[in-house]
Motif scaffolding. Structure first.
Motif, PDB file in Angstrom:
ATOM      1  N   UNK A  16       0.838  -1.196   0.000  1.00  0.00           N
ATOM      2  CA  UNK A  16       0.000   0.000   0.000  1.00  0.00           C
ATOM      3  C   UNK A  16       0.877   1.253   0.000  1.00  0.00           C
ATOM      4  N   UNK A  17       0.371   2.323  -0.603  1.00  0.00           N
ATOM      5  CA  UNK A  17       1.096   3.585  -0.658  1.00  0.00           C
ATOM      6  C   UNK A  17       0.243   4.690  -0.049  1.00  0.00           C
ATOM      7  N   UNK A  18       0.896   5.780   0.335  1.00  0.00           N
ATOM      8  CA  UNK A  18       0.193   6.884   0.969  1.00  0.00           C
ATOM      9  C   UNK A  18       0.594   8.192   0.308  1.00  0.00           C
ATOM     10  N   UNK A  19      -0.354   9.105   0.197  1.00  0.00           N
ATOM     11  CA  UNK A  19      -0.097  10.432  -0.367  1.00  0.00           C
ATOM     12  C   UNK A  19      -0.912  11.448   0.426  1.00  0.00           C
ATOM     13  N   UNK A  20      -0.239  12.407   1.037  1.00  0.00           N
ATOM     14  CA  UNK A  20      -0.920  13.447   1.799  1.00  0.00           C
ATOM     15  C   UNK A  20      -1.017  14.707   0.949  1.00  0.00           C
ATOM     16  N   UNK A  21      -2.209  15.209   0.813  1.00  0.00           N
ATOM     17  CA  UNK A  21      -2.456  16.421   0.027  1.00  0.00           C
ATOM     18  C   UNK A  21      -2.944  17.514   0.973  1.00  0.00           C
ATOM     19  N   UNK A  22      -2.173  18.579   1.091  1.00  0.00           N
ATOM     20  CA  UNK A  22      -2.540  19.698   1.952  1.00  0.00           C
ATOM     21  C   UNK A  22      -3.422  20.667   1.194  1.00  0.00           C
ATOM     22  N   UNK A  23      -4.379  21.265   1.901  1.00  0.00           N
ATOM     23  CA  UNK A  23      -5.247  22.253   1.256  1.00  0.00           C
ATOM     24  C   UNK A  23      -4.478  23.519   0.910  1.00  0.00           C
ATOM     25  N   UNK A  24      -3.488  23.848   1.722  1.00  0.00           N
ATOM     26  CA  UNK A  24      -2.661  25.034   1.479  1.00  0.00           C
ATOM     27  C   UNK A  24      -1.208  24.677   1.761  1.00  0.00           C
ATOM     28  N   UNK A  25      -0.299  25.447   1.197  1.00  0.00           N
ATOM     29  CA  UNK A  25       1.125  25.215   1.422  1.00  0.00           C
ATOM     30  C   UNK A  25       1.753  26.310   2.264  1.00  0.00           C
ATOM     31  N   UNK A  26       0.957  27.321   2.639  1.00  0.00           N
ATOM     32  CA  UNK A  26       1.467  28.465   3.399  1.00  0.00           C
ATOM     33  C   UNK A  26       0.616  28.685   4.645  1.00  0.00           C
ATOM     34  N   UNK A  27       1.276  28.819   5.796  1.00  0.00           N
ATOM     35  CA  UNK A  27       0.569  28.968   7.068  1.00  0.00           C
ATOM     36  C   UNK A  27       1.305  29.945   7.961  1.00  0.00           C
ATOM     37  N   UNK A  28       0.618  30.364   9.031  1.00  0.00           N
ATOM     38  CA  UNK A  28       1.222  31.110  10.119  1.00  0.00           C
ATOM     39  C   UNK A  28       1.005  30.303  11.404  1.00  0.00           C
ATOM     40  N   UNK A  29       1.918  30.409  12.375  1.00  0.00           N
ATOM     41  CA  UNK A  29       1.696  29.717  13.646  1.00  0.00           C
ATOM     42  C   UNK A  29       0.324  30.066  14.233  1.00  0.00           C
ATOM     43  N   UNK A  30      -0.398  29.038  14.662  1.00  0.00           N
ATOM     44  CA  UNK A  30      -1.746  29.241  15.170  1.00  0.00           C
ATOM     45  C   UNK A  30      -2.816  28.895  14.151  1.00  0.00           C
ATOM     46  N   UNK A  31      -2.446  28.847  12.866  1.00  0.00           N
ATOM     47  CA  UNK A  31      -3.400  28.460  11.828  1.00  0.00           C
ATOM     48  C   UNK A  31      -3.738  26.976  11.947  1.00  0.00           C
ATOM     49  N   UNK A  32      -4.832  26.585  11.300  1.00  0.00           N
ATOM     50  CA  UNK A  32      -5.217  25.176  11.256  1.00  0.00           C
ATOM     51  C   UNK A  32      -4.769  24.562   9.938  1.00  0.00           C
ATOM     52  N   UNK A  33      -4.008  23.478  10.025  1.00  0.00           N
ATOM     53  CA  UNK A  33      -3.560  22.760   8.835  1.00  0.00           C
ATOM     54  C   UNK A  33      -4.631  21.740   8.462  1.00  0.00           C
ATOM     55  N   UNK A  34      -5.074  21.799   7.227  1.00  0.00           N
ATOM     56  CA  UNK A  34      -6.111  20.871   6.757  1.00  0.00           C
ATOM     57  C   UNK A  34      -5.654  20.180   5.477  1.00  0.00           C
ATOM     58  N   UNK A  35      -6.233  19.019   5.234  1.00  0.00           N
ATOM     59  CA  UNK A  35      -5.903  18.283   4.025  1.00  0.00           C
ATOM     60  C   UNK A  35      -6.512  16.899   4.057  1.00  0.00           C
ATOM     61  N   UNK A  36      -6.014  16.035   3.198  1.00  0.00           N
ATOM     62  CA  UNK A  36      -6.527  14.667   3.092  1.00  0.00           C
ATOM     63  C   UNK A  36      -5.380  13.705   2.875  1.00  0.00           C
ATOM     64  N   UNK A  37      -5.439  12.581   3.595  1.00  0.00           N
ATOM     65  CA  UNK A  37      -4.473  11.504   3.388  1.00  0.00           C
ATOM     66  C   UNK A  37      -5.142  10.448   2.509  1.00  0.00           C
ATOM     67  N   UNK A  38      -4.488  10.118   1.381  1.00  0.00           N
ATOM     68  CA  UNK A  38      -5.007   9.093   0.466  1.00  0.00           C
ATOM     69  C   UNK A  38      -4.155   7.834   0.613  1.00  0.00           C
ATOM     70  N   UNK A  39      -4.832   6.728   0.878  1.00  0.00           N
ATOM     71  CA  UNK A  39      -4.149   5.442   0.977  1.00  0.00           C
ATOM     72  C   UNK A  39      -4.625   4.569  -0.175  1.00  0.00           C
ATOM     73  N   UNK A  40      -3.687   4.068  -0.957  1.00  0.00           N
ATOM     74  CA  UNK A  40      -4.003   3.220  -2.113  1.00  0.00           C
ATOM     75  C   UNK A  40      -3.509   1.809  -1.848  1.00  0.00           C
TER      76      UNK A  40
END
Length: 259
Positions: A16-40
């Motif tokens: 199985x392989x994994x790929x994490x896709x972030x909604x954004x690539x730029x943040x500031x401390x205190x921001x919320x990191x969001x995205x999706x982990x895809x497992x194939x």
């Protein structure tokens, strides 16, 4: 055939392989990191124990007069607990977690990345690394701007091992400034700034390095007496003031040690 596929998957072939896709690539401390982990899924059914995300950075540690880079997790987040992935199946796991306030800023050689760790039972663990850009927290940004307005230019920013600060992480990020106007040239070598952003304010440590002048100056520099460490705490009220007010505060502190 199934037996050989399982054997191959156990050493990472057709696993199985994994790929994490972030909604954004730029943040500031205190921001919320969001995205999706895809497992194939690979060629065989596999059991995944869990998937974790780590916010990673690196810092410099000096040992035997040599600089060694060490990696360190800043935060961790459990995306999902155990599950089964079938051959060629694709599973999606959305996530959201806060970026800690003490996350370093990606300036100079400082790098921050999201490490994905997937624990595969009876198989080779999979992973993924995604770099992100971290901008200064608004309070830190105002402090750095104020120091520049006093008459200094940001020369370097790196993370260094500093257990004596007694903070959550084993290192701190140092912003190294050099004099940019004649008021400080010839008087100061540099000013180093360390910022600790908290919920209700920011602690600023200024290390003011005076330029050696004459015999006394040489002695001070030789015995590290030329460095002056000043700590101040700025609350929300002070940080909401115009940056020029902070500039005057830092100018007064630096001038006191530049004589």
């Amino acid at each position: 055939m199934s037996f050989f596929k399982k054997m191959a998957a156990s050493v990472g072939i057709g696993s199985a392989t994994v790929d994490t896709v972030l909604d954004y690539s730029q943040y500031r401390p205190g921001d919320t990191i969001t995205g999706t982990v895809y497992v194939r899924g690979g060629n065989v059914e596999q059991t995944i124990d869990d998937i974790d995300l780590y916010v990673m950075s690196r810092y410099i540690m000096e040992k035997d007069d040599k600089k060694i880079y060490q990696t360190s997790p800043i935060a961790s987040h459990r995306v999902v607990n155990g599950f089964i992935i079938f051959p060629k199946e694709v599973k999606e796991f959305p996530f959201a977690f806060p970026l800690p306030l003490d996350t370093p800023v990606t300036l100079g050689s400082v790098a921050i990345w999201i490490k994905t760790d997937i624990d595969i039972k009876n198989g080779v663990d999979a992973g993924d690394n995604d770099r992100i850009q971290v901008l200064p927290h608004p309070w830190m940004e105002k402090v750095l701007k104020a120091v520049q307005q006093v008459g200094f230019t940001l020369r370097e920013a790196d993370c260094e091992y500093a257990p004596f600060f007694r903070r959550r992480l084993p290192f701190v990020q140092e912003f190294e400034f050099s004099p940019s106007n004649r008021d400080y040239r010839g008087k100061l070598d540099e000013v180093e700034v360390v910022c600790h952003v908290e919920e209700n304010g920011i602690e600023v440590a200024l290390e003011i390095d005076r330029k050696a002048r004459g015999v006394l100056g040489w002695l001070e520099e030789t015995y590290s007496m030329d460095e002056r460490l000043v700590r101040i705490y700025l609350n929300k009220t002070e940080l909401n003031q115009d940056v020029n007010v902070l500039t005057q505060k830092f100018r007064a502190i630096i001038n006191q040690h530049a004589r």
